[in-house]
Design an enzyme around this catalytic site. Structure first.
Site, PDB file in Angstrom:
ATOM      1  CB  THR A  47      -0.966   0.005   1.201  1.00 17.76           C
ATOM      2  OG1 THR A  47      -1.788  -1.165   1.132  1.00 17.76           O
ATOM      3  CG2 THR A  47      -1.843   1.243   1.213  1.00 17.76           C
ATOM      4  CB  CYS A  48       3.960   2.100   1.809  1.00 16.90           C
ATOM      5  SG  CYS A  48       3.360   1.642   3.457  1.00 16.90           S
ATOM      6  CB  SER A  49       5.390   0.677  -2.923  1.00 17.05           C
ATOM      7  OG  SER A  49       6.483   0.651  -2.039  1.00 17.05           O
TER       8      SER A  49
END
Length: 159
Positions: A47-49
């Site tokens: 999700t972060c990337s």
């Protein structure tokens, strides 16, 4: 205790890479400035990337046009944060901050125990807006969610 709107950002040293590893204290980062800081549980995580960092990269110029600096923080080392930023095409000026020992994350009261996933202590996913070192808006995600800490949500909240 979790930081709240109206609270001052705690004084903690973070690191980033700018001609080598540099230490930057939160006073230098926040005092006299308008800053959006967003935190992710881990660099290179899905999700972060795929969503969180890319949103701030995409909308970076909109924050700058409003006189707002943007920084990303994660409980990772500065080399990982630099590599992640390079892999994501982070523009110059979007500061990739490392909170290697989670000192800042703990001081903010926003730690997350991800030991069950082999990641140890990490940061909760959140975004905040601070003026002159004081939190004006804070959006902390519920576990497993990604809504209120997005660049788009922050831009809406800032009007």
């Amino acid at each position: 205790m979790t930081i709240q709107a109206g609270d001052r950002i705690p004084e903690v040293a973070l690191t980033h890479i700018l001609d080598g590893v540099q230490t930057i204290d939160t006073r230098t980062l926040f005092d006299g400035k308008n800053v959006v800081l967003f935190a992710v549980p881990g660099a290179f995580t899905p999700t972060c990337s795929e969503r969180h960092l890319p949103g701030f990269v995409q909308h970076f110029d909109q924050f700058l046009a409003r006189g707002i600096s943007v920084a990303c923080v994660s409980v990772n080392d500065p080399f990982v944060m630099q590599a992640w930023g390079q892999s994501q095409g982070v523009p110059e000026g979007l500061i990739m901050l490392a909170d290697g020992n989670a000192d800042f994350t703990r001081a903010m009261g926003l730690e997350l125990d991800a030991s069950g996933y082999g990641m140890g202590i990490r940061s909760k996913r959140y975004a905040l807006y601070a003026q002159d070192g004081v939190v004006k808006k804070l959006f902390v995600e519920s576990p497993g969610e990604f809504r209120v800490s997005s660049a788009e949500h922050m831009l809406e909240e800032l009007g």
